[in-house]
Design a protein around this motif. Sequence first.
Motif, PDB file in Angstrom:
ATOM      1  N   LYS A   5       0.814  -1.212   0.000  1.00  0.00           N
ATOM      2  CA  LYS A   5       0.000   0.000   0.000  1.00  0.00           C
ATOM      3  C   LYS A   5       0.852   1.269   0.000  1.00  0.00           C
ATOM      4  N   GLU A   6       1.903   1.297   0.796  1.00  0.00           N
ATOM      5  CA  GLU A   6       2.725   2.507   0.919  1.00  0.00           C
ATOM      6  C   GLU A   6       3.346   2.907  -0.417  1.00  0.00           C
ATOM      7  N   GLU A   7       3.849   1.932  -1.164  1.00  0.00           N
ATOM      8  CA  GLU A   7       4.451   2.234  -2.463  1.00  0.00           C
ATOM      9  C   GLU A   7       3.392   2.726  -3.452  1.00  0.00           C
ATOM     10  N   ALA A   8       2.237   2.084  -3.430  1.00  0.00           N
ATOM     11  CA  ALA A   8       1.165   2.496  -4.333  1.00  0.00           C
ATOM     12  C   ALA A   8       0.671   3.900  -3.993  1.00  0.00           C
ATOM     13  N   GLU A   9       0.596   4.222  -2.711  1.00  0.00           N
ATOM     14  CA  GLU A   9       0.180   5.567  -2.296  1.00  0.00           C
ATOM     15  C   GLU A   9       1.197   6.614  -2.730  1.00  0.00           C
ATOM     16  N   LEU A  10       2.481   6.290  -2.602  1.00  0.00           N
ATOM     17  CA  LEU A  10       3.525   7.227  -3.015  1.00  0.00           C
ATOM     18  C   LEU A  10       3.497   7.429  -4.534  1.00  0.00           C
ATOM     19  N   ALA A  11       3.343   6.347  -5.281  1.00  0.00           N
ATOM     20  CA  ALA A  11       3.264   6.462  -6.740  1.00  0.00           C
ATOM     21  C   ALA A  11       2.073   7.331  -7.136  1.00  0.00           C
ATOM     22  N   LEU A  12       0.950   7.139  -6.473  1.00  0.00           N
ATOM     23  CA  LEU A  12      -0.245   7.926  -6.765  1.00  0.00           C
ATOM     24  C   LEU A  12      -0.023   9.399  -6.425  1.00  0.00           C
ATOM     25  N   LYS A  13       0.616   9.665  -5.309  1.00  0.00           N
ATOM     26  CA  LYS A  13       0.915  11.051  -4.911  1.00  0.00           C
ATOM     27  C   LYS A  13       1.797  11.719  -5.965  1.00  0.00           C
ATOM     28  N   HIS A  14       2.810  11.018  -6.440  1.00  0.00           N
ATOM     29  CA  HIS A  14       3.705  11.566  -7.457  1.00  0.00           C
ATOM     30  C   HIS A  14       2.978  11.742  -8.792  1.00  0.00           C
ATOM     31  N   ALA A  15       2.127  10.800  -9.145  1.00  0.00           N
ATOM     32  CA  ALA A  15       1.352  10.913 -10.388  1.00  0.00           C
ATOM     33  C   ALA A  15       0.428  12.122 -10.322  1.00  0.00           C
ATOM     34  N   ASP A  16      -0.194  12.321  -9.182  1.00  0.00           N
ATOM     35  CA  ASP A  16      -1.098  13.454  -9.000  1.00  0.00           C
ATOM     36  C   ASP A  16      -0.339  14.772  -9.165  1.00  0.00           C
ATOM     37  N   LYS A  17       0.855  14.859  -8.608  1.00  0.00           N
ATOM     38  CA  LYS A  17       1.663  16.081  -8.731  1.00  0.00           C
ATOM     39  C   LYS A  17       2.063  16.327 -10.194  1.00  0.00           C
ATOM     40  N   CYS A  18       2.420  15.271 -10.905  1.00  0.00           N
ATOM     41  CA  CYS A  18       2.784  15.423 -12.318  1.00  0.00           C
ATOM     42  C   CYS A  18       1.592  15.875 -13.149  1.00  0.00           C
ATOM     43  N   TYR A  19       0.459  15.251 -12.911  1.00  0.00           N
ATOM     44  CA  TYR A  19      -0.742  15.629 -13.647  1.00  0.00           C
ATOM     45  C   TYR A  19      -1.118  17.080 -13.352  1.00  0.00           C
ATOM     46  N   TYR A  20      -1.095  17.446 -12.074  1.00  0.00           N
ATOM     47  CA  TYR A  20      -1.458  18.804 -11.673  1.00  0.00           C
ATOM     48  C   TYR A  20      -0.518  19.829 -12.306  1.00  0.00           C
ATOM     49  N   GLY A  21       0.788  19.561 -12.275  1.00  0.00           N
ATOM     50  CA  GLY A  21       1.752  20.484 -12.870  1.00  0.00           C
ATOM     51  C   GLY A  21       1.524  20.659 -14.361  1.00  0.00           C
ATOM     52  N   ALA A  22       1.292  19.549 -15.056  1.00  0.00           N
ATOM     53  CA  ALA A  22       1.046  19.610 -16.497  1.00  0.00           C
ATOM     54  C   ALA A  22      -0.250  20.353 -16.803  1.00  0.00           C
ATOM     55  N   ARG A  23      -1.269  20.114 -16.012  1.00  0.00           N
ATOM     56  CA  ARG A  23      -2.570  20.786 -16.222  1.00  0.00           C
ATOM     57  C   ARG A  23      -2.442  22.291 -15.957  1.00  0.00           C
ATOM     58  N   GLN A  24      -1.690  22.668 -14.925  1.00  0.00           N
ATOM     59  CA  GLN A  24      -1.479  24.093 -14.626  1.00  0.00           C
ATOM     60  C   GLN A  24      -0.730  24.768 -15.777  1.00  0.00           C
ATOM     61  N   LEU A  25       0.265  24.085 -16.321  1.00  0.00           N
ATOM     62  CA  LEU A  25       1.011  24.619 -17.453  1.00  0.00           C
ATOM     63  C   LEU A  25       0.096  24.798 -18.660  1.00  0.00           C
ATOM     64  N   GLU A  26      -0.723  23.803 -18.920  1.00  0.00           N
ATOM     65  CA  GLU A  26      -1.664  23.890 -20.043  1.00  0.00           C
ATOM     66  C   GLU A  26      -2.604  25.082 -19.858  1.00  0.00           C
ATOM     67  N   ASN A  27      -3.144  25.244 -18.664  1.00  0.00           N
ATOM     68  CA  ASN A  27      -4.049  26.368 -18.388  1.00  0.00           C
ATOM     69  C   ASN A  27      -3.329  27.705 -18.577  1.00  0.00           C
ATOM     70  N   TYR A  28      -2.086  27.773 -18.127  1.00  0.00           N
ATOM     71  CA  TYR A  28      -1.325  29.010 -18.259  1.00  0.00           C
ATOM     72  C   TYR A  28      -1.072  29.347 -19.732  1.00  0.00           C
ATOM     73  N   ILE A  29      -0.705  28.356 -20.518  1.00  0.00           N
ATOM     74  CA  ILE A  29      -0.404  28.594 -21.923  1.00  0.00           C
ATOM     75  C   ILE A  29      -1.678  29.005 -22.681  1.00  0.00           C
ATOM     76  N   LYS A  30      -2.793  28.411 -22.342  1.00  0.00           N
ATOM     77  CA  LYS A  30      -4.059  28.749 -23.004  1.00  0.00           C
ATOM     78  C   LYS A  30      -4.592  30.106 -22.543  1.00  0.00           C
ATOM     79  N   HIS A  31      -4.362  30.432 -21.270  1.00  0.00           N
ATOM     80  CA  HIS A  31      -4.893  31.670 -20.679  1.00  0.00           C
ATOM     81  C   HIS A  31      -3.833  32.313 -19.788  1.00  0.00           C
ATOM     82  N   PRO A  32      -2.827  32.957 -20.356  1.00  0.00           N
ATOM     83  CA  PRO A  32      -1.761  33.543 -19.510  1.00  0.00           C
ATOM     84  C   PRO A  32      -2.344  34.501 -18.481  1.00  0.00           C
ATOM     85  N   TRP A  33      -1.766  34.440 -17.298  1.00  0.00           N
ATOM     86  CA  TRP A  33      -2.296  35.274 -16.205  1.00  0.00           C
ATOM     87  C   TRP A  33      -1.888  36.716 -16.391  1.00  0.00           C
TER      88      TRP A  33
END
Length: 149
Positions: A121-149
Amino acid sequence: MAEQAKNIEMAESFLKRALNKLDEAKRHLKSWHYPESISASQECIELSIKAIFMLLQEKYPKKHEFKEKEFEAILEKIPEKLKYLDFHKLYLYSKFWLSFYTVAKYGLEKIGVGPEKLFEKEEAELALKHADKCYYGARQLENYIKHPW
């Protein structure tokens, strides 16, 4: 301009698939399928990183592994307003979880140990946490490029 729109569209496709893998990882984690959760998280990380490449340059590496030099070029293009997202860590996560790519799927064949005996469980939770951070970072970048602040 048409090239950038095409790249954004491709990145959106990667992010849609990354989100599906993130959801899959969560479902597997809840069902105690830890190796499958780790595999799905790793795929989410990879797709998210490829989306980052598409958003910041015209192409992405068509392999599972991202070279440090390739990612270094990407880091130089991160908008100042998004530096707080620690994109350098996303590279580290991709490198770390790639090392478990085949082990999470097939185990350690030479010593006869399946993946369910290697990951808990611990390894799967860590992998999920890291995946979530990667997805969030990529999504934030996409939003910024489409709609610069």
